[in-house]
Enzyme design. Sequence first.
Site, PDB file in Angstrom:
ATOM      1  N   TYR A 149      -3.731  -9.644 -15.068  1.00  0.00           N
ATOM      2  CA  TYR A 149      -4.185  -9.523 -13.298  1.00  0.00           C
ATOM      3  C   TYR A 149      -3.252 -10.510 -12.613  1.00  0.00           C
ATOM      4  O   TYR A 149      -2.801 -11.371 -12.983  1.00  0.00           O
ATOM      5  CB  TYR A 149      -5.545  -9.703 -13.462  1.00  0.00           C
ATOM      6  CG  TYR A 149      -6.410 -10.761 -13.585  1.00  0.00           C
ATOM      7  CD1 TYR A 149      -6.065 -12.071 -12.897  1.00  0.00           C
ATOM      8  CD2 TYR A 149      -7.148 -10.689 -14.501  1.00  0.00           C
ATOM      9  CE1 TYR A 149      -6.798 -13.424 -13.327  1.00  0.00           C
ATOM     10  CE2 TYR A 149      -8.042 -11.873 -14.774  1.00  0.00           C
ATOM     11  CZ  TYR A 149      -7.876 -13.162 -14.174  1.00  0.00           C
ATOM     12  OH  TYR A 149      -8.751 -14.339 -14.699  1.00  0.00           O
ATOM     13  N   CYS A 150      -3.058 -10.194 -11.388  1.00  0.00           N
ATOM     14  CA  CYS A 150      -2.108 -10.614 -10.400  1.00  0.00           C
ATOM     15  C   CYS A 150      -0.971 -11.272 -11.034  1.00  0.00           C
ATOM     16  O   CYS A 150      -0.573 -12.440 -10.905  1.00  0.00           O
ATOM     17  CB  CYS A 150      -2.997 -12.001  -9.763  1.00  0.00           C
ATOM     18  SG  CYS A 150      -2.244 -12.638  -8.350  1.00  0.00           S
TER      19      CYS A 150
END
Length: 284
Positions: A149-150
């Site tokens: 994620y990110c």
Amino acid sequence: MSIYKPNLLLQPKWRIIDQSSLGPDFDAKQSFAIDDTLCTSVGRNASPATVRSWVHHDTIVLGIQDTKLPHLAEGIHYLQEQGYKPIVRNSGGLAVVLDEGVLNISLIFPDAEKGIDIDRGYDAMFDLIKAMFASHTTDIEAKEIVGSYCPGSYDLSIDGQKFAGISQRRVRGGVAVQIYLCVSGDGAKRASVIKEFYKRGLQEAETKFTYPTIVPETMASLSQLLNVELTVSDLMMLMLQTLQSTGASLEMIPLQAAELELFDTQLQRMYDRNEKALGSVLNT
């Protein structure tokens, strides 16, 4: 743990603001307002270079693009059902998980005459983390971990599993380089929460922006990767020892009166930003 490479870490003095043990009532909106306040203060030379540590409980920090998900309400309601409080940050990036096993560190520098280019800021944080863990491993890499994620080019990983992400924010002559470090707990479990958030927020709709396809196994905590039980307090001690090893003096200096006034203004901006982005969703 000594650092000899000339870089932004070689400051004669570091101001330390430790907010890593304020507990579950410490709201993440306050953190981003504090960093903006410190950027302004450092940029005005009213404060030396500053290190701020912070921990937030059961919080999902969203990026601006996350608030544009076609089915945002469904995604937000899922996060709330899981016990998380969603907030929108004022810097770039996408959704990340914060909890009591995640330590955040901000390095705040003045943006000097020639300016601090983006990579130099990232490299300073990368150098700090490598130095902190030099006695544990030399295998920390900075590269994008697809499936995390990110994701970004300064994802920090060991053997292809991400444990940290770095972002930057520039405000009024100051630069804040921010990192979240998954210290303990289950990295894949955290990633699964974000995976489900995107699943419910997208529902297979086509979007101009490409949201990450989360593969939970690409993420882990440092405790898992190093096979050592680590705590936020352990990392705080490592960080302070590492900064001292550069020859810098460390001084605990809380927010001053002028900074507290500025903080109130910055915090209101965060409240306004979040009300605009999530108000209609959170109030349903």
